[in-house]
Design a protein around this motif. Sequence first.
Motif, PDB file in Angstrom:
ATOM      1  N   ALA A 265      53.231  38.352  40.011  1.00  0.00           N
ATOM      2  CA  ALA A 265      53.636  38.861  38.779  1.00  0.00           C
ATOM      3  C   ALA A 265      53.708  40.469  39.123  1.00  0.00           C
ATOM      4  O   ALA A 265      54.583  41.317  38.550  1.00  0.00           O
ATOM      5  N   LYS A 266      52.934  40.821  40.345  1.00  0.00           N
ATOM      6  CA  LYS A 266      53.050  42.296  40.695  1.00  0.00           C
ATOM      7  C   LYS A 266      54.447  42.532  41.199  1.00  0.00           C
ATOM      8  O   LYS A 266      55.100  43.731  40.814  1.00  0.00           O
ATOM      9  N   ARG A 267      55.018  41.950  41.855  1.00  0.00           N
ATOM     10  CA  ARG A 267      56.361  42.024  42.244  1.00  0.00           C
ATOM     11  C   ARG A 267      57.437  42.037  41.031  1.00  0.00           C
ATOM     12  O   ARG A 267      58.547  43.163  41.069  1.00  0.00           O
ATOM     13  N   ILE A 268      57.259  41.356  40.200  1.00  0.00           N
ATOM     14  CA  ILE A 268      57.993  41.497  38.898  1.00  0.00           C
ATOM     15  C   ILE A 268      58.007  42.796  38.143  1.00  0.00           C
ATOM     16  O   ILE A 268      58.910  43.473  37.802  1.00  0.00           O
ATOM     17  N   VAL A 269      56.720  43.040  37.977  1.00  0.00           N
ATOM     18  CA  VAL A 269      56.103  44.388  37.207  1.00  0.00           C
ATOM     19  C   VAL A 269      56.667  45.673  38.229  1.00  0.00           C
ATOM     20  O   VAL A 269      57.254  46.505  37.510  1.00  0.00           O
ATOM     21  N   HIS A 270      56.518  45.501  39.406  1.00  0.00           N
ATOM     22  CA  HIS A 270      57.021  46.684  40.195  1.00  0.00           C
ATOM     23  C   HIS A 270      58.583  47.005  40.072  1.00  0.00           C
ATOM     24  O   HIS A 270      59.227  48.082  39.975  1.00  0.00           O
ATOM     25  N   THR A 271      59.036  45.870  40.412  1.00  0.00           N
ATOM     26  CA  THR A 271      60.662  45.873  40.346  1.00  0.00           C
ATOM     27  C   THR A 271      61.132  46.384  38.896  1.00  0.00           C
ATOM     28  O   THR A 271      62.295  47.148  38.998  1.00  0.00           O
ATOM     29  N   ALA A 272      60.754  45.913  37.845  1.00  0.00           N
ATOM     30  CA  ALA A 272      61.344  46.172  36.632  1.00  0.00           C
ATOM     31  C   ALA A 272      60.638  47.528  35.957  1.00  0.00           C
ATOM     32  O   ALA A 272      60.829  48.160  35.174  1.00  0.00           O
ATOM     33  N   GLU A 273      59.612  48.185  36.873  1.00  0.00           N
ATOM     34  CA  GLU A 273      58.770  49.438  36.485  1.00  0.00           C
ATOM     35  C   GLU A 273      58.432  49.436  35.130  1.00  0.00           C
ATOM     36  O   GLU A 273      58.494  50.197  34.277  1.00  0.00           O
ATOM     37  N   MET A 274      57.650  48.195  34.869  1.00  0.00           N
ATOM     38  CA  MET A 274      57.273  47.997  33.364  1.00  0.00           C
ATOM     39  C   MET A 274      55.736  49.071  33.465  1.00  0.00           C
ATOM     40  O   MET A 274      54.966  48.660  34.008  1.00  0.00           O
ATOM     41  N   CYS A 275      55.879  49.938  32.430  1.00  0.00           N
ATOM     42  CA  CYS A 275      54.652  50.693  32.004  1.00  0.00           C
ATOM     43  C   CYS A 275      53.522  49.970  31.670  1.00  0.00           C
ATOM     44  O   CYS A 275      53.570  49.081  31.021  1.00  0.00           O
ATOM     45  N   VAL A 276      52.472  50.243  32.392  1.00  0.00           N
ATOM     46  CA  VAL A 276      51.006  49.611  32.152  1.00  0.00           C
ATOM     47  C   VAL A 276      50.483  50.328  31.329  1.00  0.00           C
ATOM     48  O   VAL A 276      50.022  51.535  31.697  1.00  0.00           O
ATOM     49  N   GLU A 277      49.906  49.951  30.111  1.00  0.00           N
ATOM     50  CA  GLU A 277      49.087  50.867  29.180  1.00  0.00           C
ATOM     51  C   GLU A 277      47.389  50.568  29.618  1.00  0.00           C
ATOM     52  O   GLU A 277      47.030  49.601  29.558  1.00  0.00           O
ATOM     53  N   ILE A 278      46.776  51.556  30.156  1.00  0.00           N
ATOM     54  CA  ILE A 278      45.550  51.537  30.782  1.00  0.00           C
ATOM     55  C   ILE A 278      44.372  52.040  29.845  1.00  0.00           C
ATOM     56  O   ILE A 278      44.594  53.221  29.078  1.00  0.00           O
ATOM     57  N   CYS A 279      43.399  51.045  29.515  1.00  0.00           N
ATOM     58  CA  CYS A 279      42.387  51.554  28.533  1.00  0.00           C
ATOM     59  C   CYS A 279      41.140  51.370  29.230  1.00  0.00           C
ATOM     60  O   CYS A 279      40.353  50.498  29.402  1.00  0.00           O
ATOM     61  N   LEU A 280      40.640  52.594  29.819  1.00  0.00           N
ATOM     62  CA  LEU A 280      39.568  52.770  30.725  1.00  0.00           C
ATOM     63  C   LEU A 280      38.320  52.176  30.105  1.00  0.00           C
ATOM     64  O   LEU A 280      37.691  51.419  30.617  1.00  0.00           O
ATOM     65  N   SER A 281      37.972  52.808  29.000  1.00  0.00           N
ATOM     66  CA  SER A 281      36.474  52.480  28.453  1.00  0.00           C
ATOM     67  C   SER A 281      36.575  50.995  27.913  1.00  0.00           C
ATOM     68  O   SER A 281      35.649  50.300  27.992  1.00  0.00           O
ATOM     69  N   SER A 282      37.638  50.764  27.138  1.00  0.00           N
ATOM     70  CA  SER A 282      37.672  49.367  26.893  1.00  0.00           C
ATOM     71  C   SER A 282      37.557  48.348  27.844  1.00  0.00           C
ATOM     72  O   SER A 282      36.752  47.540  28.028  1.00  0.00           O
ATOM     73  N   ASN A 283      38.080  48.604  29.092  1.00  0.00           N
ATOM     74  CA  ASN A 283      37.798  47.658  30.366  1.00  0.00           C
ATOM     75  C   ASN A 283      36.359  47.766  30.763  1.00  0.00           C
ATOM     76  O   ASN A 283      36.091  46.538  31.038  1.00  0.00           O
ATOM     77  N   LEU A 284      35.844  48.957  30.828  1.00  0.00           N
ATOM     78  CA  LEU A 284      34.672  48.707  31.289  1.00  0.00           C
ATOM     79  C   LEU A 284      33.654  48.059  30.425  1.00  0.00           C
ATOM     80  O   LEU A 284      32.368  47.693  30.815  1.00  0.00           O
ATOM     81  N   LEU A 285      33.690  48.577  29.032  1.00  0.00           N
ATOM     82  CA  LEU A 285      32.630  47.968  27.943  1.00  0.00           C
ATOM     83  C   LEU A 285      33.149  46.530  27.613  1.00  0.00           C
ATOM     84  O   LEU A 285      32.017  45.734  27.341  1.00  0.00           O
ATOM     85  N   CYS A 286      34.162  45.875  28.064  1.00  0.00           N
ATOM     86  CA  CYS A 286      34.296  44.434  27.644  1.00  0.00           C
ATOM     87  C   CYS A 286      34.282  43.933  29.061  1.00  0.00           C
ATOM     88  O   CYS A 286      34.198  42.630  29.302  1.00  0.00           O
ATOM     89  N   LYS A 287      33.802  44.523  29.996  1.00  0.00           N
ATOM     90  CA  LYS A 287      33.346  44.058  31.495  1.00  0.00           C
ATOM     91  C   LYS A 287      34.666  43.068  32.243  1.00  0.00           C
ATOM     92  O   LYS A 287      34.296  42.138  32.687  1.00  0.00           O
ATOM     93  N   THR A 288      35.847  43.606  32.048  1.00  0.00           N
ATOM     94  CA  THR A 288      36.764  42.926  32.797  1.00  0.00           C
ATOM     95  C   THR A 288      37.377  43.971  33.837  1.00  0.00           C
ATOM     96  O   THR A 288      37.930  43.385  34.714  1.00  0.00           O
ATOM     97  N   VAL A 289      36.583  44.826  33.982  1.00  0.00           N
ATOM     98  CA  VAL A 289      36.558  45.511  35.615  1.00  0.00           C
ATOM     99  C   VAL A 289      35.010  45.973  35.622  1.00  0.00           C
ATOM    100  O   VAL A 289      34.389  46.325  34.814  1.00  0.00           O
ATOM    101  N   PRO A 290      34.212  45.827  36.957  1.00  0.00           N
ATOM    102  CA  PRO A 290      33.036  46.050  37.101  1.00  0.00           C
ATOM    103  C   PRO A 290      32.547  47.392  37.082  1.00  0.00           C
ATOM    104  O   PRO A 290      31.769  47.872  36.553  1.00  0.00           O
ATOM    105  N   THR A 291      33.279  48.701  37.663  1.00  0.00           N
ATOM    106  CA  THR A 291      33.171  49.771  37.648  1.00  0.00           C
ATOM    107  C   THR A 291      34.658  50.558  37.717  1.00  0.00           C
ATOM    108  O   THR A 291      35.525  50.312  37.674  1.00  0.00           O
ATOM    109  N   LEU A 292      34.323  51.868  37.177  1.00  0.00           N
ATOM    110  CA  LEU A 292      35.653  52.737  37.202  1.00  0.00           C
ATOM    111  C   LEU A 292      36.000  52.728  38.539  1.00  0.00           C
ATOM    112  O   LEU A 292      37.565  52.791  38.517  1.00  0.00           O
ATOM    113  N   ASP A 293      35.465  52.865  39.475  1.00  0.00           N
ATOM    114  CA  ASP A 293      36.073  52.906  40.764  1.00  0.00           C
ATOM    115  C   ASP A 293      36.755  51.926  41.291  1.00  0.00           C
ATOM    116  O   ASP A 293      37.838  51.927  41.964  1.00  0.00           O
TER     117      ASP A 293
END
Length: 356
Positions: A265-293
Motif C-alpha cells: 500500500a505504501k508503494r502505491i501511496v508514494h507513487t501517486a503522492e496521495m496526501c495523507v490527512e494527519i490527525c494527531l490528537s485523534s490518533n492518540l486519544l483513540c489509541k491507534t498510535v501508542p505515543t506521539l513519538d
Amino acid sequence: MSHVVAGPAAAALASLTPAQLAFLQQLPKAELHAHLNGSIPFPVLQSLAADFARSSSSSFPDVPLPDDVAAGIARLQHGVELGELHDFFGLFPAIYALTATPAALRRAARAVLDFFLAPSPGSGGAQAQAAYLELRSTPRATPAMSRRAYVEAVLDELERYPPERAALIVSLDRRMDRATAAECVDVAVALKQAGRRVVGVDLCGDPTAGNVDDFAEHFRKAKEAGLGVTLHIAEVSECPAAETLQLLSFQPDRLGHATFLDGAAKRIVHTAEMCVEICLSSNLLCKTVPTLDAHHLRYYLAHDHPVAICTDDILPFRNSLLGEYAMLLALPPLGLGLTEAEVEKIAKMGMDSRFK
C-alpha cells in the motif's frame, strides 16, 4: 463559554514561547479533515438542546424520542463533562436529533465555520484557526429535509465565506446501502454542476463495517465529474490489507489517517503522492498510535511525502488546528520537536493539497 482546548493539544500549546505561538498563528494553514457534527462547539450544542426542549412544536410531538437521544439531550441541557472519549460518542444520536432541521443545521454549520475561519479572540482581528477549510459532512434525510436540502443548508452558511476560504466535501458512510450512496454522489455532482461549492467526496464511518466494493462505482462517478476523492483508510489494525488495496484502486487524491498501511500500500501511496490527512490528537486519544513519538507522521516526513495536519473532531478531542500544529513544534514528549522551517513546509503541503 467558548470551545475549550485540553489534553495533548493544550499541553503542547502551553509549552510554547510567545514567539513560537506567534509564528504558528501567522502561518497559513489548511484544515482538510474536519467533520461537521463532531466539530460543533459545545456551547452551541447546549443552546440547541435548550431550544429543542423549549419547543412545543417538534415535528412529531406524539412520537417519543429514543432513550439514547432523550438522555443525550438531557445531558446537553444540564451540562456534561466530556472527560472520556466514550462520553462524546454516546452523544452522537442527540447531536443528530438536534441538527435534524435546516435551521438548526445552518446554525451548527455557521458555528463550525466561524470557529475555524473567523478571527480568533485576542488576535487583533487578524488571525483565524485556518486560512482555508474543507468541511465534510454526511447528508442525512430527516422528516424536515432531504439529503439535498441537508447539503444546501450547509452550503448556504459555507458560501458566506469566499471560495479561497471554504469548501464542502460530501461524505459517504461505509454503512450506507448502494441506493443511499448513489443519491449522495448524485447530490454532490448536481450541486457542483450548479456552481455550488462542493469540491470532493469522502468515505467515512466505522472502519470495520460495510463492503468497500459497493462504493467503487460511486467514487468513479465522482472523479469523472471533477470532484476530489478522499478516503478514510487503514484507520485501525483490523483493517484488512486487501481492503486497503481495493480502496487505493479507487485512485483517491487524499487519504484520511492511513495509519496501518503495509509495504504494498505504501508503494502505491508514494507513487501517486496521495496526501495523507494527519490527525494527531485523534490518533492518540483513540489509541491507534501508542505515543506521539511513534506516530506514523514521522514515517511520511522521513519520506518527504505530502501530509496535511487536521483536527478530525474538535469536540471529543478537545483540540484546535493551532493546537495540532503546536504538537509539531513543541519539544518531546509534548511534541515532535520540529523546526519552524519544517513546520512551515508541512503547512504549505496542506495548502497545496486543497481540492481545486
